[in-house]
Structures are given as C-alpha cells and as structure tokens.
Design a protein around this motif. Structure first.
Motif, PDB file in Angstrom:
ATOM      1  N   LEU A  49       2.490   5.809  -3.315  1.00 19.97           N
ATOM      2  CA  LEU A  49       2.821   4.560  -3.994  1.00 19.97           C
ATOM      3  C   LEU A  49       1.697   3.547  -3.832  1.00 19.97           C
ATOM      4  N   ILE A 109       5.947   5.579   9.655  1.00 18.48           N
ATOM      5  CA  ILE A 109       6.285   5.868   8.255  1.00 18.48           C
ATOM      6  C   ILE A 109       5.256   6.820   7.673  1.00 18.48           C
ATOM      7  N   MET A 160       3.668   0.129  -4.416  1.00 20.70           N
ATOM      8  CA  MET A 160       4.653  -0.345  -3.437  1.00 20.70           C
ATOM      9  C   MET A 160       4.856  -1.863  -3.499  1.00 20.70           C
TER      10      MET A 160
HETATM   11  N1  SAM Z   1       4.227  -7.181   2.946  1.00 19.89           N
HETATM   12  C1  SAM Z   1       5.314  -6.713   3.748  1.00 19.89           C
HETATM   13  C2  SAM Z   1       4.848  -5.712   4.773  1.00 19.89           C
HETATM   14  O1  SAM Z   1       3.732  -5.192   4.636  1.00 19.89           O
HETATM   15  O2  SAM Z   1       5.601  -5.467   5.689  1.00 19.89           O
HETATM   16  C3  SAM Z   1       6.477  -6.184   2.956  1.00 19.89           C
HETATM   17  C4  SAM Z   1       6.162  -5.319   1.748  1.00 19.89           C
HETATM   18  S1  SAM Z   1       5.417  -3.759   2.140  1.00 19.89           S
HETATM   19  C5  SAM Z   1       5.219  -3.076   0.528  1.00 19.89           C
HETATM   20  C6  SAM Z   1       6.812  -2.905   2.861  1.00 19.89           C
HETATM   21  C7  SAM Z   1       6.472  -1.728   3.710  1.00 19.89           C
HETATM   22  O3  SAM Z   1       5.942  -0.709   2.890  1.00 19.89           O
HETATM   23  C8  SAM Z   1       5.438  -1.986   4.793  1.00 19.89           C
HETATM   24  O4  SAM Z   1       5.930  -1.567   6.047  1.00 19.89           O
HETATM   25  C9  SAM Z   1       4.260  -1.151   4.370  1.00 19.89           C
HETATM   26  O5  SAM Z   1       3.546  -0.685   5.485  1.00 19.89           O
HETATM   27  C10 SAM Z   1       4.928  -0.037   3.610  1.00 19.89           C
HETATM   28  N2  SAM Z   1       4.064   0.644   2.649  1.00 19.89           N
HETATM   29  C11 SAM Z   1       3.288   0.099   1.697  1.00 19.89           C
HETATM   30  N3  SAM Z   1       2.648   1.047   0.980  1.00 19.89           N
HETATM   31  C12 SAM Z   1       3.031   2.236   1.504  1.00 19.89           C
HETATM   32  C13 SAM Z   1       2.753   3.615   1.207  1.00 19.89           C
HETATM   33  N4  SAM Z   1       1.905   3.956   0.221  1.00 19.89           N
HETATM   34  N5  SAM Z   1       3.343   4.560   1.955  1.00 19.89           N
HETATM   35  C14 SAM Z   1       4.192   4.246   2.962  1.00 19.89           C
HETATM   36  N6  SAM Z   1       4.522   2.970   3.273  1.00 19.89           N
HETATM   37  C15 SAM Z   1       3.944   1.985   2.560  1.00 19.89           C
END
Ligand code: SAM
Ligand code: SF4
Length: 349
Positions: free
Chosen positions: A215, A210, A344
């Motif tokens: 965010l 990703i 996020m």
């Molecule tokens: N806590 C869970 C997790 O980490 O899988 C679910 C919520 S998390 C916000 C969902 C996804 O968003 C995760 O795969 C995390 O790596 C990704 N994520 C969080 N902040 C991000 C960012 N600034 N840019 C890209 N992906 C992000």
C-alpha cells in the motif's frame, strides 16, 4: 438484539476507522513519496460535523463500539480535540448480541465508544493531554527505528527525539495502553526486532510489529521485503521467551506475553497470515468514501448524501449496501491481487 451491520459472510462490523486528513508531516518510505503527493482540496475533506454524523449512524444505530482516528497524520488536523469530544459523547445502541465474541464486557447500555488514534507521535508532547481530556483513551504511536539516522532515512524527518518524547507524554497523560507500531522491512530495519522488544519492556509500551503491505505510494513493495510474523516471534523468543495469548477475537494482532511477565508484543501478519475471516472493520476516508476493506477497490461516496440533503436513513442504507459487498478477504498472495488505487495515507491505515 438491535440492528447490526452484518456482511454476507456473517461478520459483524464493530470498528470504524476514520481518516481525518490525507496530509502528513512525515514521508515514511513505505507510505508516501518524498515529493509530489497531491493533497485533497480542503473543501473536499469532511467537516467534524459530517464525520460525527457518519459515526453517529454507525454507533447509535448499528452498534459500532470502537472508533480509531487515523490519516495521513491525524494530529495535523486543526482542533482535533474538538472532534474527539464529539465522538466521545456518542452512546452505543443497536448492534448484534455478539455472544461469544469476547466483547461482552463492553456491552452495557449507554456506554461510550472505545476511542483510539494512530499517530506518528511527533506532536504528542504538545497534544497528548488535550486529547486525553477530550476523551481519547488509547494510542498507537508509529516508530520504525530507534536509531536517529535510520529514522531520518525512513521518515525523511529528523524526528526520533520528538517521537520518543511523544511516547513519554502519552504514558504521562494516562493513555493505556500505549502501543508502538513498527513496520518491518527486510534489509531496512529487520535488525532492530530485539531492540524494539527491549525498548517496549523498558518503557512499558506494547510493541506491535506490522508486516509491510503493498500500500506504499512509491511501489517499493515486494514479497521479499516482507519480514514474516513467525520470524519476528522467533527472533524475540530466543532472547525474551514468549507465550501466545489465547482469544484473539477480531483483533488484527496476535498477542504474545513475555514468560517473565514483563509485558507483551503483538504481530500483525496481514501478508503471511491474513486474518480477514474475523475482520470487523470499515473505513471512512478523509473525503467521505466508505471502504469495507483496506484493500478494497470499490468505495461508496457518502459526500453527496452528507452535502446534498440525504437523511440518516439514506446514510444507513448506503452503509448497509457497502458492507453487504464486503469480500471474504484480500488476495495479496494470489495472482488475482489488484492493488488499490489509493496508498495507505490516502485510505487511513
Ligand atoms: N500517520 C499515522 C501513523 O503513521 O501512525 C497514522 C496513519 S498511518 C497510514 C497508519 C499506520 O499504517 C502506521 O502505523 C504506519 O506505520 C502503517 N503503514 C503505512 N504504510 C504501510 C505499509 N505499506 N505497510 C504496513 N503498514 C503501513
Ligand atoms: Fe505519515 Fe503515517 Fe504515512 Fe508515515 S505512515 S507518511 S507518518 S501517514
């Protein structure tokens, strides 16, 4: 053809992302600050019954056929399998005919929703079986380093071993597919691209890389921290040759198969190659705000309806109005980009 949620650009909404909590047991540097997160008061967070009600309108009335639970960390919400069971019992109605959208196989009457969850995986060793038995079928587990010290530096938790155990527990419980989400950041973990590819091949999990998105709660994002999808594909292809999978539909990930047949990877290039034109998602935050884009700056508060005696017709009208305002796409790469006020974990990624 039933009633469908179609935005003003002709995109049909089929996927609902539900954040079940804004809390988390990790502090990933690209998502939350180490200290000082202010959590929602518990009374603000939707009950399982309230979440189910919104989901029921989306699924039974509008034909939404895919739900993903997220957060914050969804597994820190108590009794999560109870919510999973409620959502697994929903039956898809309404919806557009969707001819040619690649989902024809999921369109028989009376079918349940495609139920998935994104988690940091640390609690799956204990919870995977109960979640599967409740009706959850697909899991995305986040992991951004396979090196213990680096994992600790990124997440502020010494939990790599628990996450790896969680991946094994998910596979053993029957989840299929199990995907591993890896956010790449320049100079932090971009030297592990091939290690992750190898890990995925060996463990039978699909790694999804990703791009880092603006965010994060600490404002660390900058364009030069983003590792572009094309660079990720080239790095892996040089070691394990890849071939692009056709027919992406509305999926955020562009998939690539290994030429030798040993699985596949996905690349979510939200920044370098946005896929907004095919977006079919809406999001419900933990406190009941409906968002039609990850980057939306405008939300619809469903709580006054849920808690103030609104009927399903009122909920449906609010959802239709919100979807009607969905924009063509985010503008990360333009000067007009406005960062959402929420990070996020507060939206539900
Ligand atoms: N806590 C869970 C997790 O980490 O899988 C679910 C919520 S998390 C916000 C969902 C996804 O968003 C995760 O795969 C995390 O790596 C990704 N994520 C969080 N902040 C991000 C960012 N600034 N840019 C890209 N992906 C992000
Ligand atoms: Fe928690 Fe997931 Fe955000 Fe990491 S990415 S801090 S695990 S919500």
């Amino acid at each position: 053809m039933g009633e469908a949620l179609i935005d003003s650009y002709g995109r049909t909404v089929r996927d609902l992302r539900i954040s079940v909590t804004d809390r988390c047991n990790f502090r990933c540097q690209y998502c939350m600050p180490e200290e000082g997160m202010v959590w929602l008061p518990r009374t603000d967070i939707l009950t399982f019954e309230e979440i189910e009600r919104v989901a029921r309108v989306c699924v039974e009335r509008f034909g939404v056929d895919s739900i993903r639970l997220t957060g914050g960390e969804p597994t820190v919400r108590a009794h999560l399998p109870t919510l999973v069971a409620k959502l697994a019992a929903l039956r898809v109605g309404g919806g557009a005919d969707g001819v040619g959208d690649g989902r024809e196989d999921r369109r028989e009457d009376g079918r349940g929703v495609d139920l998935a969850m994104t988690t940091n995986g640390a609690s799956l060793r204990l919870m995977a079986r109960d979640l599967y038995d409740a009706g959850l079928r697909r899991l995305n587990i986040s992991c951004d380093s396979l090196q213990r010290e680096r994992f600790l530096a990124i997440t502020k938790r010494d939990a790599l071993e628990s996450v790896l155990d969680g991946i094994d527990a998910a596979v053993a419980a029957g989840f299929d597919p199990v995907k591993l989400n890896c956010v790449l950041m320049r100079g932090i973990n971009d030297d592990e691209i091939v290690d992750f590819a190898r890990f995925g091949r060996e463990r039978g999990v699909r790694v999804r890389f990703i791009e880092f998105m603006p965010l994060d709660a600490s404002d660390q994002w900058s364009a030069n921290r983003v590792v572009p999808g094309a660079e990720i594909v080239a790095a892996i292809d040089a070691v394990y040759p890849l071939v692009a999978v056709e027919g992406r539909g509305s999926q955020p990930a562009q998939r690539y198969r290994y030429r030798d047949g040993e699985g596949e990877i996905g690349v979510i290039a939200s920044v370098s190659a946005p896929f907004c034109g095919a977006c079919d998602r809406i999001r419900l935050t933990a406190e009941g705000q409906l968002r039609n884009c990850l980057f939306a700056v405008d939300e619809t508060d469903l709580r006054p309806l849920l808690r103030g005696g609104g009927g399903d017709e009122d909920l449906a009208a609010a959802i239709v109005a919100n979807v009607g305002r969905k924009w063509a796409g985010h503008s990360i790469n333009k000067v007009t980009f406005i960062r959402p006020a929420r990070s996020m974990s507060q939206i539900g990624g």
